[in-house]
Write a protein that holds these residues in place. Structure first.
Motif, PDB file in Angstrom:
ATOM      1  N   GLY A  25       0.820  -1.198   0.000  1.00 25.82           N
ATOM      2  CA  GLY A  25       0.000   0.000   0.000  1.00 25.82           C
ATOM      3  C   GLY A  25       0.855   1.248   0.000  1.00 25.82           C
ATOM      4  O   GLY A  25       2.075   1.192  -0.097  1.00 25.82           O
ATOM      5  N   GLY A  26       0.230   2.361   0.105  1.00 26.03           N
ATOM      6  CA  GLY A  26       0.912   3.645   0.240  1.00 26.03           C
ATOM      7  C   GLY A  26       1.883   3.931  -0.888  1.00 26.03           C
ATOM      8  O   GLY A  26       1.610   3.659  -2.058  1.00 26.03           O
ATOM      9  N   VAL A  27       3.037   4.475  -0.525  1.00 26.94           N
ATOM     10  CA  VAL A  27       4.042   4.863  -1.506  1.00 26.94           C
ATOM     11  C   VAL A  27       4.568   3.642  -2.255  1.00 26.94           C
ATOM     12  O   VAL A  27       4.765   3.683  -3.470  1.00 26.94           O
ATOM     13  CB  VAL A  27       5.191   5.647  -0.822  1.00 26.94           C
ATOM     14  N   ASP A  28       4.772   2.541  -1.545  1.00 28.12           N
ATOM     15  CA  ASP A  28       5.238   1.308  -2.190  1.00 28.12           C
ATOM     16  C   ASP A  28       4.286   0.901  -3.309  1.00 28.12           C
ATOM     17  O   ASP A  28       4.704   0.605  -4.430  1.00 28.12           O
ATOM     18  CB  ASP A  28       5.361   0.205  -1.136  1.00 28.12           C
ATOM     19  N   GLY A  29       3.002   0.902  -3.035  1.00 25.45           N
ATOM     20  CA  GLY A  29       2.011   0.557  -4.053  1.00 25.45           C
ATOM     21  C   GLY A  29       2.003   1.547  -5.201  1.00 25.45           C
ATOM     22  O   GLY A  29       1.887   1.157  -6.369  1.00 25.45           O
ATOM     23  N   ALA A  30       2.138   2.836  -4.886  1.00 25.74           N
ATOM     24  CA  ALA A  30       2.164   3.864  -5.932  1.00 25.74           C
ATOM     25  C   ALA A  30       3.376   3.674  -6.850  1.00 25.74           C
ATOM     26  O   ALA A  30       3.261   3.817  -8.077  1.00 25.74           O
ATOM     27  CB  ALA A  30       2.186   5.256  -5.299  1.00 25.74           C
ATOM     28  N   ILE A  31       4.513   3.346  -6.263  1.00 27.52           N
ATOM     29  CA  ILE A  31       5.718   3.110  -7.075  1.00 27.52           C
ATOM     30  C   ILE A  31       5.498   1.908  -7.982  1.00 27.52           C
ATOM     31  O   ILE A  31       5.803   1.958  -9.187  1.00 27.52           O
ATOM     32  CB  ILE A  31       6.951   2.930  -6.167  1.00 27.52           C
ATOM     33  N   HIS A  32       4.968   0.830  -7.446  1.00 31.81           N
ATOM     34  CA  HIS A  32       4.727  -0.365  -8.264  1.00 31.81           C
ATOM     35  C   HIS A  32       3.717  -0.084  -9.377  1.00 31.81           C
ATOM     36  O   HIS A  32       3.915  -0.523 -10.517  1.00 31.81           O
ATOM     37  CB  HIS A  32       4.261  -1.532  -7.385  1.00 31.81           C
ATOM     38  N   ARG A  33       2.649   0.637  -9.065  1.00 34.28           N
ATOM     39  CA  ARG A  33       1.649   0.939 -10.102  1.00 34.28           C
ATOM     40  C   ARG A  33       2.255   1.767 -11.226  1.00 34.28           C
ATOM     41  O   ARG A  33       2.042   1.483 -12.396  1.00 34.28           O
ATOM     42  CB  ARG A  33       0.446   1.664  -9.494  1.00 34.28           C
ATOM     43  N   ARG A  34       3.014   2.789 -10.878  1.00 38.38           N
ATOM     44  CA  ARG A  34       3.587   3.682 -11.894  1.00 38.38           C
ATOM     45  C   ARG A  34       4.690   2.989 -12.685  1.00 38.38           C
ATOM     46  O   ARG A  34       4.830   3.206 -13.893  1.00 38.38           O
ATOM     47  CB  ARG A  34       4.117   4.950 -11.223  1.00 38.38           C
ATOM     48  N   ALA A  35       5.487   2.154 -12.032  1.00 39.31           N
ATOM     49  CA  ALA A  35       6.582   1.463 -12.720  1.00 39.31           C
ATOM     50  C   ALA A  35       6.064   0.397 -13.669  1.00 39.31           C
ATOM     51  O   ALA A  35       6.732   0.051 -14.638  1.00 39.31           O
ATOM     52  CB  ALA A  35       7.535   0.842 -11.702  1.00 39.31           C
ATOM     53  N   GLY A  36       4.878  -0.132 -13.393  1.00 41.91           N
ATOM     54  CA  GLY A  36       4.290  -1.140 -14.254  1.00 41.91           C
ATOM     55  C   GLY A  36       4.699  -2.549 -13.865  1.00 41.91           C
ATOM     56  O   GLY A  36       5.470  -2.768 -12.924  1.00 41.91           O
ATOM     57  N   PRO A  37       4.206  -3.530 -14.604  1.00 40.67           N
ATOM     58  CA  PRO A  37       4.412  -4.938 -14.244  1.00 40.67           C
ATOM     59  C   PRO A  37       5.863  -5.395 -14.320  1.00 40.67           C
ATOM     60  O   PRO A  37       6.219  -6.395 -13.689  1.00 40.67           O
ATOM     61  CB  PRO A  37       3.536  -5.697 -15.240  1.00 40.67           C
ATOM     62  N   ASP A  38       6.709  -4.685 -15.042  1.00 37.81           N
ATOM     63  CA  ASP A  38       8.119  -5.091 -15.113  1.00 37.81           C
ATOM     64  C   ASP A  38       8.823  -4.958 -13.768  1.00 37.81           C
ATOM     65  O   ASP A  38       9.741  -5.718 -13.471  1.00 37.81           O
ATOM     66  CB  ASP A  38       8.874  -4.286 -16.177  1.00 37.81           C
ATOM     67  N   LEU A  39       8.396  -3.997 -12.951  1.00 37.33           N
ATOM     68  CA  LEU A  39       8.997  -3.866 -11.623  1.00 37.33           C
ATOM     69  C   LEU A  39       8.646  -5.080 -10.773  1.00 37.33           C
ATOM     70  O   LEU A  39       9.530  -5.661 -10.124  1.00 37.33           O
ATOM     71  CB  LEU A  39       8.547  -2.587 -10.922  1.00 37.33           C
ATOM     72  N   LEU A  40       7.402  -5.475 -10.786  1.00 37.68           N
ATOM     73  CA  LEU A  40       7.001  -6.661 -10.028  1.00 37.68           C
ATOM     74  C   LEU A  40       7.767  -7.888 -10.519  1.00 37.68           C
ATOM     75  O   LEU A  40       8.262  -8.682  -9.712  1.00 37.68           O
ATOM     76  CB  LEU A  40       5.498  -6.889 -10.135  1.00 37.68           C
ATOM     77  N   ALA A  41       7.917  -8.019 -11.826  1.00 38.17           N
ATOM     78  CA  ALA A  41       8.654  -9.162 -12.383  1.00 38.17           C
ATOM     79  C   ALA A  41      10.116  -9.136 -11.931  1.00 38.17           C
ATOM     80  O   ALA A  41      10.683 -10.174 -11.575  1.00 38.17           O
ATOM     81  CB  ALA A  41       8.556  -9.165 -13.905  1.00 38.17           C
ATOM     82  N   ALA A  42      10.723  -7.950 -11.925  1.00 39.40           N
ATOM     83  CA  ALA A  42      12.122  -7.835 -11.487  1.00 39.40           C
ATOM     84  C   ALA A  42      12.251  -8.186 -10.010  1.00 39.40           C
ATOM     85  O   ALA A  42      13.209  -8.861  -9.608  1.00 39.40           O
ATOM     86  CB  ALA A  42      12.639  -6.415 -11.738  1.00 39.40           C
ATOM     87  N   CYS A  43      11.301  -7.744  -9.207  1.00 42.58           N
ATOM     88  CA  CYS A  43      11.334  -8.064  -7.779  1.00 42.58           C
ATOM     89  C   CYS A  43      11.159  -9.563  -7.563  1.00 42.58           C
ATOM     90  O   CYS A  43      11.829 -10.158  -6.713  1.00 42.58           O
ATOM     91  CB  CYS A  43      10.269  -7.275  -7.032  1.00 42.58           C
ATOM     92  N   ARG A  44      10.296 -10.176  -8.334  1.00 41.63           N
ATOM     93  CA  ARG A  44      10.096 -11.629  -8.207  1.00 41.63           C
ATOM     94  C   ARG A  44      11.372 -12.405  -8.540  1.00 41.63           C
ATOM     95  O   ARG A  44      11.596 -13.484  -8.003  1.00 41.63           O
ATOM     96  CB  ARG A  44       8.967 -12.101  -9.111  1.00 41.63           C
ATOM     97  N   ARG A  45      12.200 -11.838  -9.430  1.00 49.36           N
ATOM     98  CA  ARG A  45      13.460 -12.504  -9.805  1.00 49.36           C
ATOM     99  C   ARG A  45      14.539 -12.402  -8.732  1.00 49.36           C
ATOM    100  O   ARG A  45      15.517 -13.151  -8.761  1.00 49.36           O
ATOM    101  CB  ARG A  45      13.996 -11.944 -11.125  1.00 49.36           C
TER     102      ARG A  45
END
Length: 112
Positions: free
Chosen positions: A29-49
């Protein structure tokens, strides 16, 4: 050079922004969620790696990790996990200081 600004962190065209993340690095949530939303799905994929150091933990409290910024104007996101405050008697100050040190160490290592 380090500058301090008051702005929407997801709009900053800078070398790196620092994300107050959770240990999974999978958004929240909060800023963390805002960063993930704006960065797009590639950020989530990079974090998963990023490898888990414990089940569900990619970045233990006090440590930091770096990823690309993807759809953010920032080139990189440095993720760090701050301590949950327990009256200041559980090493919170030391863990918070470690967050700052580790973020600055990553920035220095990347010549940011």
């Amino acid at each position: 050079m380090i500058r301090v600004l008051q702005a929407d962190i997801t709009d900053l065209r800078v070398d790196a922004i620092v994300n107050a993340a959770n240990e999974s690095l999978l958004g929240g949530g909060g800023v963390d969620g805002a960063i993930h939303r704006r960065a797009g799905p590639d950020l989530l994929a990079a974090c998963r790696r990023l490898p888990e150091v414990h089940p569900g933990v990619r970045c233990p409290t006090g440590e930091a990790r770096i990823t690309g910024g993807f759809s953010l104007p920032a080139r990189f996101v440095i993720h760090t996990v701050g301590p949950v405050w327990h009256s200041g008697v559980s090493g919170e100050a030391e863990l918070l200081a470690a967050c700052y040190r580790n973020v600055l160490d990553i920035a220095h290592a990347q010549s940011l």
